[in-house]
Structures are given as structure tokens and as C-alpha cells.
Design a protein around this motif. Structure first.
Motif, PDB file in Angstrom:
ATOM      1  N   PRO A  44      33.586  34.355  42.488  1.00 47.94           N
ATOM      2  CA  PRO A  44      33.604  35.136  43.634  1.00 47.94           C
ATOM      3  C   PRO A  44      33.245  36.593  42.937  1.00 47.94           C
ATOM      4  O   PRO A  44      33.837  36.720  41.906  1.00 47.94           O
ATOM      5  CB  PRO A  44      35.023  34.968  44.000  1.00 47.94           C
ATOM      6  N   ILE A  45      33.148  37.518  43.661  1.00 47.38           N
ATOM      7  CA  ILE A  45      33.194  39.118  43.413  1.00 47.38           C
ATOM      8  C   ILE A  45      34.267  39.816  44.070  1.00 47.38           C
ATOM      9  O   ILE A  45      34.282  39.670  45.316  1.00 47.38           O
ATOM     10  CB  ILE A  45      31.727  39.708  43.721  1.00 47.38           C
ATOM     11  N   VAL A  64      31.065  39.523  48.628  1.00 47.64           N
ATOM     12  CA  VAL A  64      31.906  40.361  48.236  1.00 47.64           C
ATOM     13  C   VAL A  64      33.408  40.589  48.985  1.00 47.64           C
ATOM     14  O   VAL A  64      33.431  40.736  50.086  1.00 47.64           O
ATOM     15  CB  VAL A  64      31.385  41.733  48.087  1.00 47.64           C
ATOM     16  N   THR A  65      34.442  39.995  48.012  1.00 49.90           N
ATOM     17  CA  THR A  65      35.822  40.399  48.725  1.00 49.90           C
ATOM     18  C   THR A  65      36.461  41.563  48.525  1.00 49.90           C
ATOM     19  O   THR A  65      36.412  42.121  47.244  1.00 49.90           O
ATOM     20  CB  THR A  65      36.681  39.112  48.214  1.00 49.90           C
ATOM     21  N   ILE A  66      36.799  42.280  49.694  1.00 45.04           N
ATOM     22  CA  ILE A  66      37.422  43.764  49.309  1.00 45.04           C
ATOM     23  C   ILE A  66      38.689  43.654  49.428  1.00 45.04           C
ATOM     24  O   ILE A  66      39.351  43.038  50.581  1.00 45.04           O
ATOM     25  CB  ILE A  66      36.744  44.677  50.491  1.00 45.04           C
ATOM     26  N   ILE A  80      44.913  44.599  38.833  1.00 48.17           N
ATOM     27  CA  ILE A  80      44.579  43.467  38.100  1.00 48.17           C
ATOM     28  C   ILE A  80      45.325  41.942  38.722  1.00 48.17           C
ATOM     29  O   ILE A  80      44.854  41.068  38.836  1.00 48.17           O
ATOM     30  CB  ILE A  80      44.815  43.403  36.595  1.00 48.17           C
ATOM     31  N   ARG A  81      46.533  42.434  38.674  1.00 50.62           N
ATOM     32  CA  ARG A  81      47.395  41.210  39.284  1.00 50.62           C
ATOM     33  C   ARG A  81      46.966  40.699  40.647  1.00 50.62           C
ATOM     34  O   ARG A  81      46.560  39.557  41.106  1.00 50.62           O
ATOM     35  CB  ARG A  81      48.680  41.454  39.685  1.00 50.62           C
ATOM     36  N   LEU A  82      46.519  41.730  41.657  1.00 46.22           N
ATOM     37  CA  LEU A  82      46.181  41.298  42.691  1.00 46.22           C
ATOM     38  C   LEU A  82      44.945  40.478  42.669  1.00 46.22           C
ATOM     39  O   LEU A  82      44.735  39.597  43.564  1.00 46.22           O
ATOM     40  CB  LEU A  82      45.798  42.789  43.767  1.00 46.22           C
ATOM     41  N   ALA A  83      43.753  41.248  41.975  1.00 48.10           N
ATOM     42  CA  ALA A  83      42.577  40.548  41.854  1.00 48.10           C
ATOM     43  C   ALA A  83      42.853  39.162  41.207  1.00 48.10           C
ATOM     44  O   ALA A  83      42.166  38.188  41.793  1.00 48.10           O
ATOM     45  CB  ALA A  83      41.756  41.381  41.120  1.00 48.10           C
ATOM     46  N   GLU A  86      43.841  36.498  43.764  1.00 44.26           N
ATOM     47  CA  GLU A  86      42.357  36.085  44.564  1.00 44.26           C
ATOM     48  C   GLU A  86      41.550  35.252  43.647  1.00 44.26           C
ATOM     49  O   GLU A  86      40.914  34.257  44.312  1.00 44.26           O
ATOM     50  CB  GLU A  86      41.572  37.531  44.947  1.00 44.26           C
ATOM     51  N   MET A  87      41.293  35.344  42.357  1.00 44.45           N
ATOM     52  CA  MET A  87      40.419  34.516  41.489  1.00 44.45           C
ATOM     53  C   MET A  87      41.150  33.063  41.486  1.00 44.45           C
ATOM     54  O   MET A  87      40.328  31.986  41.680  1.00 44.45           O
ATOM     55  CB  MET A  87      40.363  35.172  40.118  1.00 44.45           C
TER      56      MET A  87
END
Length: 195
Positions: A44-45, A64-66, A80-83, A86-87
Motif C-alpha cells: 500500500p501507499i 493512497v491511504t491518508i 512512523i508508528r502510525l504508518a 497501517e502497513m
């Protein structure tokens, strides 16, 4: 599949305006980063916004996930932790960390980094410039727990320092060009006019 995280949550304090909206070669810096990600084979992006989120316009795209980071004042680690969460949720096998203000990052570079990870088997592929390893950087999911432990203003650099033996580097001299001040931006525009 390799995902891409675009960090765009900072407040651009030294610049005095959202750097995400600065225009270079007809696109905002954030639009350039998103288009580069979309042109790659990555998924994902994920784009992380924070400060000035209401002033930053992103064209909707189902690829794209915002994410809006309410904890952005803590520093880069919170984004970074939030993303990374999501990854993990989206099943990424690895993840790039990109910044929105490196205008010379392109799909060719990302593809070369993916190939280098295949060729070397190293869990971290980092760009080499200014005598150090830096972003964009590609982390295998085995490093996701380390990324989730980052705190405050720590970026991925802490992991690059702690795990130096796990890194393969790829030269990217233009990686040192980022936009933190109006002088940086004026120098970038001057460079555009020369090329």
C-alpha cells in the motif's frame, strides 16, 4: 509486497509555511512524492499528515491511504508508528520510508532499492549521501517491531545506526537536497532553472 510511507506531518517551522505545498516542476512536493509512489509497483501507499493538515490538499486516490496523525507534536516517531501499524494491517512484506521534501526521489530509485533487497537479502536498503545512510530507506517487515519502538523526534536514523551491519546502501547524491528553509527552496528553484 513493498509498501510506501510518505511522511508529511511536520509543521515546517523553519520554512514558515507548509513545505508540502511548495511547487517544483509544476507539482507540489507532496504531489511529486505521491506520484512517484503511484508510478512504482508498490502497495500500500500511506501518507501521514499532521500539522497544517487542513491546508494540504491531496487529490483522492483509492490506492493512497491518508492518515491524520493527532500526535504529530511528539515528532517523527509518532508518524512512523502510525504508518507501520497501517502497513501491518494491510499485509506489507516491507516498507519504504520517504519524506515529502526530497524532490529528486523517483521511481527508478525505488525500483533499484527493491532489486538490491532481492539481490543482497539485507533487511535494510538505505540511500547513501553526505557520507551517511538515509532516506528513502526500505525496511523488511522483520524491522517493523523496531520501528514501532521509536519515540519522540527519533526517525529511522536511529535504527540505521543501531543495525549498520544489516544495511545495503545505494548511492543517491541528490538525497541530501531537502527543503527546510526558504533558502533551500530558492536554491532548488534556481537549480530547476539551470536544468
Amino acid at each position: 509486497m513493498a509498501g510506501i510511507i510518505i511522511l508529511a506531518a511536520g509543521e515546517s517551522k523553519r520554512l514558515g509555511q507548509p513545505k508540502q505545498n511548495l511547487v517544483f516542476k509544476g507539482k507540489t512536493l507532496l504531489r511529486h512524492a505521491i506520484d512517484t509512489a503511484l508510478d512504482s509497483a508498490c502497495s500500500p501507499i500511506v501518507v501521514v499528515l499532521g500539522a497544517n493538515g487542513e491546508q494540504i490538499t491531496i487529490q483522492p486516490n483509492k490506492k493512497v491511504t491518508i492518515l491524520q496523525n493527532p500526535d504529530w507534536p511528539e515528532g517523527m516517531a509518532s508518524s512512523i508508528r502510525l504508518a507501520i501499524h497501517e502497513m501491518i494491517k494491510q499485509g506489507a512484506e516491507s516498507a519504504f520510508i520517504m519524506l515529502c521534501d526530497q524532490p529528486f526521489v523517483d521511481t527508478q530509485l525505488l525500483n533499484a532499492m527493491l532489486q538490491q533487497q532481492k539481490d543482497t537479502g539485507k533487511p535494510i536498503i538505505a540511500c547513501a549521501y553526505k557520507g551517511a545512510a538515509g532516506v528513502p530507506v526500505l525496511f523488511n517487515k522483520s524491522l517493523f517491531p523496531d520501528l514501532l519502538l521509536l519515540q519522540g523526534h527519533e526517525g529511522a536514523r536511529k535504527i540505521l545506526q543501531d543495525r549498520a551491519d544489516d544495511i545495503a546502501r545505494i548511492p543517491f547524491e541528490n538525497g541530501g537536497i531537502d527543503i527546510d528553509t526558504i533558502d533551500d527552496y530558492e536554491a532548488l528553484i534556481g537549480r530547476q532553472n539551470v536544468n
